[in-house]
Design an enzyme around this catalytic site. Structure first.
Site, short mmCIF file in Angstrom:
data_model
loop_
_atom_site.label_atom_id
_atom_site.label_comp_id
_atom_site.label_asym_id
_atom_site.label_seq_id
_atom_site.Cartn_x
_atom_site.Cartn_y
_atom_site.Cartn_z
N ARG A 24 49.86 38.44 46.83
CA ARG A 24 49.15 39.56 47.45
C ARG A 24 48.31 40.30 46.42
O ARG A 24 47.09 40.25 46.44
CB ARG A 24 50.16 40.52 48.12
CG ARG A 24 49.52 41.53 49.09
CD ARG A 24 48.98 42.78 48.44
NE ARG A 24 49.97 43.53 47.67
CZ ARG A 24 49.68 44.56 46.92
NH1 ARG A 24 48.43 44.98 46.79
NH2 ARG A 24 50.62 45.20 46.23
N ASP A 25 48.94 40.95 45.46
CA ASP A 25 48.22 41.76 44.49
C ASP A 25 47.40 40.89 43.54
O ASP A 25 46.37 41.33 43.02
CB ASP A 25 49.21 42.62 43.70
CG ASP A 25 48.55 43.74 42.94
OD1 ASP A 25 47.43 44.12 43.30
OD2 ASP A 25 49.16 44.25 41.98
N HIS A 222 55.71 49.04 38.01
CA HIS A 222 54.62 48.10 38.21
C HIS A 222 53.61 48.32 37.10
O HIS A 222 52.80 49.25 37.15
CB HIS A 222 53.98 48.35 39.59
CG HIS A 222 52.91 47.39 39.96
ND1 HIS A 222 53.01 46.56 41.06
CD2 HIS A 222 51.69 47.11 39.42
CE1 HIS A 222 51.91 45.83 41.17
NE2 HIS A 222 51.10 46.15 40.17
N HIS A 224 50.52 47.16 34.37
CA HIS A 224 49.38 46.32 34.05
C HIS A 224 49.26 46.23 32.54
O HIS A 224 49.67 47.15 31.82
CB HIS A 224 48.09 46.89 34.66
CG HIS A 224 48.00 46.71 36.14
ND1 HIS A 224 46.81 46.42 36.77
CD2 HIS A 224 48.94 46.74 37.11
CE1 HIS A 224 47.02 46.29 38.08
NE2 HIS A 224 48.30 46.50 38.30
N CYS A 255 43.28 45.64 40.87
CA CYS A 255 43.02 46.41 42.08
C CYS A 255 41.53 46.40 42.37
O CYS A 255 40.73 46.80 41.51
CB CYS A 255 43.51 47.86 41.93
SG CYS A 255 43.14 48.89 43.35
N ASN A 264 47.93 42.16 36.17
CA ASN A 264 49.31 42.60 36.21
C ASN A 264 50.10 41.99 35.05
O ASN A 264 49.70 40.98 34.46
CB ASN A 264 49.95 42.14 37.52
CG ASN A 264 49.42 42.86 38.72
OD1 ASN A 264 49.62 44.05 38.90
ND2 ASN A 264 48.70 42.13 39.58
#
Length: 314
Positions: A24-25, A222, A224, A255, A264
């Protein structure tokens, strides 16, 4: 070496849950649309590698994220894959609003996530809502999801800095995050969306949430790796007692609404560190690296993960 030497630190947790966000991300930020069959095979391989949670896709409007326009078709295909048990591990989907939730309910999804912002500017850019308006939008989404028996995770972004507003006060992040969590989420994921966080900042933010009544068991991190701080920040969170970490296989993603949000934290880099600390994850690192190499071939470029490069000879 194919694995790190294990040196256990008794002050760290025995086990960590890795919440895989690559499908997804990771894929939402690709410049081209990855074929449906490739996405399904990616998810299958991640589950086979032992990842305990794999966030599969998002029911966002295709106009905003065309890379995930095939979300419903992906879930159907996963259900039809020979030998793949869609109930083996949670396969959450992101739902931006009630329309997205309706689509998730229609597909029988049992785990969903919402995505909020700790800053006014990013709330406007990402959701076209103010800080307060985003919470009003999420309230019926979370309530209806819980009424339908779904588990709800809440993301809060820009927790460590915002490219438009600069530094974000800890108390502001805690205030927004707690309001999101209190809507009915089971877990709150704290995002360093542009990768500017440092270990001391991680500790301060976690203490702020703890003081506000949210234990580390309810929090996930989360990170990065924009400034190379993701693993250092992970270790700071581990020492504070956090045991759930988001990561993306091969370091995919970012993003689409924050251009400085580069990749990420790579799942392989995280697993290598955790293996070296003697912390259980249940993830087969070799199998995960094979998956990253395969996906890099599909995307036509090498993985940015240091561990993938080292173990694959890339």
């Amino acid at each position: 070496m194919r694995a790190p030497q294990v040196v256990r630190d008794e002050n760290l947790p025995d086990r960590v849950t890795i919440y895989e966000v690559g499908p997804r991300d990771g894929l939402q930020n690709e410049s081209t649309v990855v074929p449906l069959e490739t996405k399904a095979e990616f998810v299958r391989r991640l589950v086979a590698a032992g990842l305990p949670v794999v966030e599969a896709t998002s029911f966002v409007h295709p106009r905003w994220v065309p890379q995930l326009a095939d979300a419903a078709e992906l879930l159907d295909l996963l259900g039809d894959l020979e030998g793949f048990d869609v109930d083996a591990v949670p396969l959450p989907v992101l739902v931006p609003n009630e329309r997205g939730l309706d689509r998730a309910i229609e597909k029988g999804v049992r785990h969903v996530a919402i995505f909020g912002s700790a800053t006014e500017t990013f709330a406007q850019r990402n959701l076209n809502r103010s800080l307060d308006e985003q919470l009003a939008m999420f309230e019926p989404t979370v309530r209806r999801a819980r009424e339908a028996g779904m588990d709800v995770r809440a993301y809060v972004s820009m927790c460590f800095g915002d490219p438009w507003e600069g530094p974000v006060p800890v108390e502001q992040v805690v205030g927004v995050g707690k309001r999101l969590f209190d809507l009915g989420a089971s877990q709150l994921s704290l995002g360093d969306t542009i990768g500017v966080g440092t270990p001391g900042h991680v500790g301060a933010l976690l203490r702020g949430f703890n003081d506000a009544g949210l234990p580390n068991e309810s929090l996930a991190m989360h990170f990065h790796d924009t400034y190379g701080q993701a693993l250092s920040n992970t270790q700071a969170a581990l020492r504070a007692g956090v045991t759930t970490f988001d990561a993306s296989t091969g370091g995919l993603g970012g993003c689409p609404y924050a251009k400085s949000a580069t990749g990420n934290l790579a799942t392989e880099d995280l697993v290598w560190m955790l293996d070296g600390l003697g912390i259980e994850t249940g993830v087969d690192l070799e199998q995960l690296v094979e998956t990253s190499v395969w996906m890099a071939d599909q995307l036509g470029r090498p993985s940015p993960s240091r561990v993938v490069a080292a173990l694959s000879g890339a």
